[in-house]
Design an enzyme around this catalytic site. Structure first.
Site, mmCIF file in Angstrom:
data_model
loop_
_atom_site.group_PDB
_atom_site.id
_atom_site.type_symbol
_atom_site.label_atom_id
_atom_site.label_comp_id
_atom_site.label_asym_id
_atom_site.label_seq_id
_atom_site.Cartn_x
_atom_site.Cartn_y
_atom_site.Cartn_z
ATOM 1 N N ASP A 26 -3.072 6.420 7.675
ATOM 2 C CA ASP A 26 -3.007 6.609 6.227
ATOM 3 C C ASP A 26 -3.358 5.342 5.450
ATOM 4 O OD1 ASP A 26 -0.585 5.620 7.368
ATOM 5 O OD2 ASP A 26 0.463 5.987 5.495
ATOM 6 N N GLU B 196 2.353 6.508 7.852
ATOM 7 C CA GLU B 196 3.222 5.361 8.156
ATOM 8 C C GLU B 196 3.712 4.694 6.887
ATOM 9 O OE1 GLU B 196 4.707 1.547 8.415
ATOM 10 O OE2 GLU B 196 2.647 1.792 7.704
#
Length: 410
Positions: A92, A150
């Site tokens: 991400d 994350e």
């Protein structure tokens, strides 16, 4: 002659030729990902790229885990082991407007890969490709976990709940973080705590507003909040063993509407970070005791929300030693291995490490000579892509050592 990539002073002669030949592809994948950054649990384009490559290479994989996560499975052809080693990479990006003027600049307004996760995904892809082509070099099984979110709200726990460490059961796990706090050509690895636990709080102080000229008729929420901010610092200074590192940060404080109005409410939020797992639960209790005490002394009330985000990243001593031994084989610079590399930053790799022994490590990626040394989460963050091939090499050698049991402790 020293083997290097152009414009790099780092010796890459210890990176095997097949992996060095992947460098242009690693850079291409990383830059494609960098141009199309996506926030947590929205990594659809990223997952599509990963899945398409895995499919192209004939690698068994499952998609849609914890919304956008992927797990690839590569089985070695060499007899001798039924062990399973997992490799984890996060995918991400962050809600940051990129300021870099580069050909691969983010094309998604307000979203940027400002922490290196594009590089992590590219390294994991390169590792998957190499291992698939060289299955004769290792026994056992490799699971490569491409994890969403994350940066928040956290994708590790949903992936664990979905069973990514099962069928087959994972014996150990490793992961890396490209790290601009270390120069290119270094690896930060250590047993025990590498990254901190992160806990968060929101607090609203409920006072009584009024005219700035008549404070005796009010309960000044700003005065109360200011005393709480100062008092919270005594937790680390006077309640935590000086041997244990910890930090309390009030990052937001909002109150008031006009200079001659005493504010009836003040809102603050912050984080608490520490390494020692034994401190879990302590800060929650102590923060509320301080807030309650200060509020009581002023006749104010409060509303407190406190939650744990991530536990500390705790490396297994044996797996950390394995990674260190591999890094020493790959990295040859004056600095090389950096054992004192702890940071108060948090990472949800910690949830995987609570389930199985493993090691998370930092791969130095800063190169000031190329103006590639901005800190993580900065709108001009970028890293020296030479580190990509080095990351693949470290992962591959770790697989071979662990699964072939050529490392003494395994």
């Amino acid at each position: 002659m020293v083997s290097t990539f152009p414009n790099s002073s780092v010796d890459l002669s210890r990176v095997r030729l097949e992996i060095r030949s992947l460098q242009p592809q690693l850079v291409e994948w990383r830059r494609r990902l960098h141009q199309k950054p996506e926030l947590g649990f929205k990594e659809k384009l990223t997952a599509e790229l990963v899945s398409s490559k895995l499919q192209e290479w004939g690698i068994e994989h499952e998609t849609g885990i914890a919304q956008t996560g992927i797990v690839a499975i590569i089985k070695g052809n060499k007899p001798g082991s039924d062990k399973v080693l997992a490799i984890r990479a996060d995918m991400d990006a962050l809600p940051i407007q990129e300021l870099n003027e580069v050909p691969y600049k983010s094309q998604h307004d307000g979203v940027m890969h400002a922490c290196g996760h594009d590089g992590h995904t590219a390294i994991a892809l390169g590792t998957a490709y190499y291992l698939q082509q060289h299955r004769h070099n290792f026994s056992g099984t490799v699971k490569i976990i491409f994890q969403p979110a994350e940066e928040g709200p956290g994708g590790a726990q949903p992936m664990i709940a979905a069973g990514v460490l099962k069928n087959p059961d994972v014996d150990a796990i490793i992961g890396l973080h490209l790290w601009n706090n270390l120069p290119l050509g270094t690896v930060g690895v250590r047993p025990g705590a590498l990254m901190a636990s992160v806990e968060c709080f929101n607090c609203t102080i409920l006072g009584k507003g009024g005219h700035g000229a008549m404070p005796h008729q009010t309960i000044d929420s700003i005065i109360v909040a200011a005393q709480i901010v100062n008092a919270l610092q005594t937790i680390v200074a006077r309640n935590v063993n000086p041997i244990d590192s910890a930090v309390v940060t009030v990052g937001e404080l909002h109150a008031g509407t006009k200079l001659n109005i005493i504010a009836d409410q003040a809102r603050m939020s912050g984080t608490i970070r520490y390494f020692n797992p034994d401190l879990k639960g302590f800060f929650n209790q102590r923060v509320e005791q301080i807030i309650a005490g200060v509020c009581q002394s002023h006749g104010a009330k409060y509303d407190l929300e406190y939650w744990s985000l991530y536990p500390p990243v705790i490396n297994d001593a044996g797996i950390a030693e394995l990674v260190k031994s591999v890094a020493e084989e790959v990295i040859e610079t004056p600095i090389g291995i950096v054992p004192e590399c702890q940071t108060m930053g948090g990472e949800d790799m910690s949830f995987f490490l609570q389930e199985v022994p493993g090691c998370y490590f930092f791969l130095g990626s800063a190169n000031p000579a190329k103006n590639l040394a901005y800190p993580h989460h900065h709108p001009r963050f970028d890293f020296d892509e030479t580190a990509l091939a080095m990351g693949v090499e470290i992962f591959v050698r770790s697989v071979e050592k662990f699964l072939n049991r050529t490392y003494a402790k395994f």
